[in-house]
Design a protein around this motif. Structure first.
Motif, PDB file in Angstrom:
ATOM      1  N   SER A 137       1.811  -3.681 -12.890  1.00 15.19           N
ATOM      2  CA  SER A 137       1.881  -4.354 -11.589  1.00 15.19           C
ATOM      3  C   SER A 137       1.245  -3.499 -10.503  1.00 15.19           C
ATOM      4  CB  SER A 137       3.345  -4.652 -11.241  1.00 15.19           C
ATOM      5  OG  SER A 137       3.446  -5.240  -9.965  1.00 15.19           O
ATOM      6  N   MET A 138       1.507  -2.207 -10.551  1.00 15.51           N
ATOM      7  CA  MET A 138       0.904  -1.300  -9.573  1.00 15.51           C
ATOM      8  C   MET A 138      -0.610  -1.283  -9.717  1.00 15.51           C
ATOM      9  SD  MET A 138       1.516   2.789  -9.109  1.00 15.51           S
ATOM     10  CE  MET A 138       3.281   2.563  -8.951  1.00 15.51           C
ATOM     11  N   GLY A 139      -1.062  -1.223 -10.963  1.00 14.22           N
ATOM     12  CA  GLY A 139      -2.493  -1.196 -11.207  1.00 14.22           C
ATOM     13  C   GLY A 139      -3.206  -2.450 -10.728  1.00 14.22           C
ATOM     14  N   MET A 140      -2.496  -3.575 -10.768  1.00 15.12           N
ATOM     15  CA  MET A 140      -3.106  -4.843 -10.343  1.00 15.12           C
ATOM     16  C   MET A 140      -3.281  -4.946  -8.830  1.00 15.12           C
ATOM     17  SD  MET A 140      -1.223  -7.377 -13.077  1.00 15.12           S
ATOM     18  CE  MET A 140      -1.680  -8.881 -12.247  1.00 15.12           C
ATOM     19  N   THR A 141      -2.726  -3.971  -8.096  1.00 16.40           N
ATOM     20  CA  THR A 141      -2.970  -3.920  -6.653  1.00 16.40           C
ATOM     21  C   THR A 141      -4.136  -3.003  -6.313  1.00 16.40           C
ATOM     22  OG1 THR A 141      -1.463  -2.053  -6.257  1.00 16.40           O
ATOM     23  CG2 THR A 141      -0.500  -4.272  -6.262  1.00 16.40           C
ATOM     24  N   LEU A 142      -4.717  -2.367  -7.333  1.00 18.12           N
ATOM     25  CA  LEU A 142      -5.791  -1.409  -7.130  1.00 18.12           C
ATOM     26  C   LEU A 142      -7.109  -1.946  -7.657  1.00 18.12           C
ATOM     27  CD1 LEU A 142      -3.938   1.789  -8.428  1.00 18.12           C
ATOM     28  CD2 LEU A 142      -4.179   1.078  -6.049  1.00 18.12           C
ATOM     29  N   THR A 143      -8.172  -1.307  -7.230  1.00 17.34           N
ATOM     30  CA  THR A 143      -9.494  -1.542  -7.810  1.00 17.34           C
ATOM     31  C   THR A 143      -9.977  -0.220  -8.399  1.00 17.34           C
ATOM     32  OG1 THR A 143     -10.709  -0.976  -5.782  1.00 17.34           O
ATOM     33  CG2 THR A 143      -9.992  -3.281  -6.042  1.00 17.34           C
ATOM     34  N   LEU A 144     -11.009  -0.285  -9.197  1.00 12.68           N
ATOM     35  CA  LEU A 144     -11.557   0.944  -9.767  1.00 12.68           C
ATOM     36  C   LEU A 144     -12.104   1.851  -8.678  1.00 12.68           C
ATOM     37  CD1 LEU A 144     -13.352  -0.467 -12.954  1.00 12.68           C
ATOM     38  CD2 LEU A 144     -11.048   0.496 -12.727  1.00 12.68           C
ATOM     39  N   ASP A 145     -12.577   1.270  -7.575  1.00 12.36           N
ATOM     40  CA  ASP A 145     -13.038   2.075  -6.442  1.00 12.36           C
ATOM     41  C   ASP A 145     -11.879   2.862  -5.820  1.00 12.36           C
ATOM     42  OD1 ASP A 145     -15.669   1.285  -6.701  1.00 12.36           O
ATOM     43  OD2 ASP A 145     -15.458  -0.415  -5.322  1.00 12.36           O
ATOM     44  N   ASP A 146     -10.690   2.252  -5.801  1.00 14.39           N
ATOM     45  CA  ASP A 146      -9.512   2.962  -5.283  1.00 14.39           C
ATOM     46  C   ASP A 146      -9.218   4.202  -6.126  1.00 14.39           C
ATOM     47  OD1 ASP A 146      -9.064   1.113  -3.251  1.00 14.39           O
ATOM     48  OD2 ASP A 146      -7.877  -0.179  -4.577  1.00 14.39           O
ATOM     49  N   LEU A 147      -9.307   4.062  -7.443  1.00 11.39           N
ATOM     50  CA  LEU A 147      -9.038   5.185  -8.337  1.00 11.39           C
ATOM     51  C   LEU A 147     -10.083   6.276  -8.186  1.00 11.39           C
ATOM     52  CD1 LEU A 147      -7.992   3.218 -11.545  1.00 11.39           C
ATOM     53  CD2 LEU A 147      -6.512   4.244  -9.823  1.00 11.39           C
ATOM     54  N   ARG A 148     -11.342   5.862  -8.023  1.00 12.11           N
ATOM     55  CA  ARG A 148     -12.397   6.857  -7.792  1.00 12.11           C
ATOM     56  C   ARG A 148     -12.185   7.564  -6.457  1.00 12.11           C
ATOM     57  NH1 ARG A 148     -15.854   3.067 -10.646  1.00 12.11           N
ATOM     58  NH2 ARG A 148     -16.150   1.886  -8.705  1.00 12.11           N
ATOM     59  N   GLY A 149     -11.715   6.812  -5.475  1.00 11.69           N
ATOM     60  CA  GLY A 149     -11.477   7.396  -4.158  1.00 11.69           C
ATOM     61  C   GLY A 149     -10.394   8.453  -4.179  1.00 11.69           C
ATOM     62  N   ALA A 150      -9.384   8.271  -5.053  1.00 11.19           N
ATOM     63  CA  ALA A 150      -8.302   9.260  -5.147  1.00 11.19           C
ATOM     64  C   ALA A 150      -8.833  10.616  -5.590  1.00 11.19           C
ATOM     65  CB  ALA A 150      -7.226   8.766  -6.108  1.00 11.19           C
ATOM     66  N   LEU A 151      -9.841  10.613  -6.440  1.00  8.89           N
ATOM     67  CA  LEU A 151     -10.421  11.861  -6.929  1.00  8.89           C
ATOM     68  C   LEU A 151     -11.198  12.597  -5.841  1.00  8.89           C
ATOM     69  CD1 LEU A 151     -11.699  10.663 -10.435  1.00  8.89           C
ATOM     70  CD2 LEU A 151      -9.558  11.849  -9.887  1.00  8.89           C
ATOM     71  N   SER A 152     -11.539  11.888  -4.788  1.00 14.22           N
ATOM     72  CA  SER A 152     -12.289  12.502  -3.685  1.00 14.22           C
ATOM     73  C   SER A 152     -11.369  13.064  -2.603  1.00 14.22           C
ATOM     74  CB  SER A 152     -13.246  11.470  -3.067  1.00 14.22           C
ATOM     75  OG  SER A 152     -12.510  10.443  -2.414  1.00 14.22           O
ATOM     76  N   MET A 153     -10.056  13.101  -2.867  1.00 11.50           N
ATOM     77  CA  MET A 153      -9.100  13.610  -1.889  1.00 11.50           C
ATOM     78  C   MET A 153      -8.293  14.769  -2.485  1.00 11.50           C
ATOM     79  SD  MET A 153      -7.669  10.125  -0.079  1.00 11.50           S
ATOM     80  CE  MET A 153      -6.924   9.506  -1.601  1.00 11.50           C
ATOM     81  N   PRO A 154      -8.936  15.878  -2.818  1.00  9.96           N
ATOM     82  CA  PRO A 154      -8.215  16.990  -3.450  1.00  9.96           C
ATOM     83  C   PRO A 154      -7.116  17.571  -2.568  1.00  9.96           C
ATOM     84  CG  PRO A 154     -10.417  17.672  -2.768  1.00  9.96           C
ATOM     85  CD  PRO A 154     -10.368  16.188  -2.620  1.00  9.96           C
ATOM     86  N   LYS A 155      -7.314  17.569  -1.252  1.00  9.51           N
ATOM     87  CA  LYS A 155      -6.302  18.126  -0.353  1.00  9.51           C
ATOM     88  C   LYS A 155      -5.002  17.332  -0.440  1.00  9.51           C
ATOM     89  CE  LYS A 155      -5.382  19.273   4.490  1.00  9.51           C
ATOM     90  NZ  LYS A 155      -5.905  19.274   5.885  1.00  9.51           N
ATOM     91  N   GLU A 156      -5.119  16.009  -0.450  1.00  9.62           N
ATOM     92  CA  GLU A 156      -3.941  15.152  -0.530  1.00  9.62           C
ATOM     93  C   GLU A 156      -3.231  15.310  -1.872  1.00  9.62           C
ATOM     94  OE1 GLU A 156      -6.777  14.372   0.729  1.00  9.62           O
ATOM     95  OE2 GLU A 156      -6.450  13.436   2.685  1.00  9.62           O
ATOM     96  N   VAL A 157      -4.014  15.363  -2.947  1.00 14.68           N
ATOM     97  CA  VAL A 157      -3.438  15.497  -4.278  1.00 14.68           C
ATOM     98  C   VAL A 157      -2.729  16.846  -4.437  1.00 14.68           C
ATOM     99  CG1 VAL A 157      -3.968  15.644  -6.745  1.00 14.68           C
ATOM    100  CG2 VAL A 157      -5.111  13.932  -5.324  1.00 14.68           C
ATOM    101  N   LEU A 158      -3.370  17.925  -3.985  1.00 11.07           N
ATOM    102  CA  LEU A 158      -2.783  19.256  -4.089  1.00 11.07           C
ATOM    103  C   LEU A 158      -1.532  19.382  -3.215  1.00 11.07           C
ATOM    104  CD1 LEU A 158      -2.996  22.115  -5.229  1.00 11.07           C
ATOM    105  CD2 LEU A 158      -4.454  22.708  -3.279  1.00 11.07           C
ATOM    106  N   SER A 159      -1.588  18.819  -2.012  1.00  8.58           N
ATOM    107  CA  SER A 159      -0.421  18.868  -1.126  1.00  8.58           C
ATOM    108  C   SER A 159       0.761  18.135  -1.741  1.00  8.58           C
ATOM    109  CB  SER A 159      -0.766  18.245   0.236  1.00  8.58           C
ATOM    110  OG  SER A 159      -1.781  18.960   0.895  1.00  8.58           O
TER     111      SER A 159
END
Length: 227
Positions: free
Chosen positions: A3-25
């Motif tokens: 259900s969570m995945g169905m609210t996302l697009t593949l672009d959203d997942l790629r975008g998460a990888l471009s936010m290392p500061k947020e992920v590390l924090s």
């Protein structure tokens, strides 16, 4: 997860990888705020040692859905329970949007029912012990998760993250995988079965607090969009 995945697009997942500061924090706050909060709450409320151990254990859990002690089992379980369903949902949302629009209204009630069953199971397994400990463990669990939500947001803002990322980290820090991991680890690690009681109480407390916080954030975002 689907259900969570169905609210996302593949672009959203790629975008998460471009936010290392947020992920590390989020990673650092997840494994610092909650363990420290569990220790301090147990000291402030002076709860018995077996409950204190369970509360600190809850604070040390990750925010995922399932973890196996075996390394290969951990990898397979993570792929099966988290990664594959999320990616499948995102894939469906990306390429089969008519289908997603058709089934999307059914997914949140199904997810809510699954959470209710898991929480009910945790409480049922420890019902007698919960009745004995009364409000002490409930108060401790409430303070623990409230601390995680609050400091997860405040500290994320202090390191310069935006409001949206800070809200996400707040929910991730405050929500813990207390029910399945607790009932798996306690028999193998601690001699006193009462150590699992905070895990059972926590599974309900965090579901209530997390749902309330998500609703408040959603209402706030809607109001901001209208403005």
């Amino acid at each position: 997860m689907l259900s969570m995945g169905m609210t996302l697009t593949l672009d959203d997942l790629r975008g998460a990888l471009s936010m290392p500061k947020e992920v590390l924090s989020g990673f650092i706050l997840q494994y610092s705020v909650m363990p420290i909060s569990g220790f301090l709450v147990s000291k402030i409320l002076n709860i018995p040692s077996h409950y204190a151990a369970g509360l600190i254990l809850v604070g040390c859990f990750p925010g995922g859905k399932y973890v196996n002690a075996d390394a290969s089992g951990f990898l397979i379980s993570t792929l099966q329970v988290v990664l594959f369903p999320v990616l499948s949902g995102a894939f469906l949302n990306q390429y089969f949007q008519p289908l997603v629009k058709l089934v999307s209204p059914l997914m949140p009630p199904m997810a809510l029912a699954a959470v209710a069953i898991l929480c009910g199971n945790a409480i049922a397994l420890s019902s007698s012990s919960i009745l004995m400990c009364g409000g002490q463990v409930i108060s401790a669990s409430s303070l623990l998760h409230a601390s995680g939500f609050f400091f997860g947001y405040v500290l994320a803002r202090m390191v310069g993250l935006d409001v949206s990322s800070s809200r996400t980290i707040s929910i991730e820090v405050g929500m813990q995988n207390s029910q399945p991991l607790g009932f798996f680890l306690v028999p193998h690690t601690f001699g006193d079965p009462l150590t699992a009681v905070p895990c059972a109480v926590s599974s309900v407390i965090q579901a209530i607090f997390g749902s309330m916080l998500a609703g408040i954030c959603r209402h706030s975002v809607s109001a901001e969009m209208k403005d």
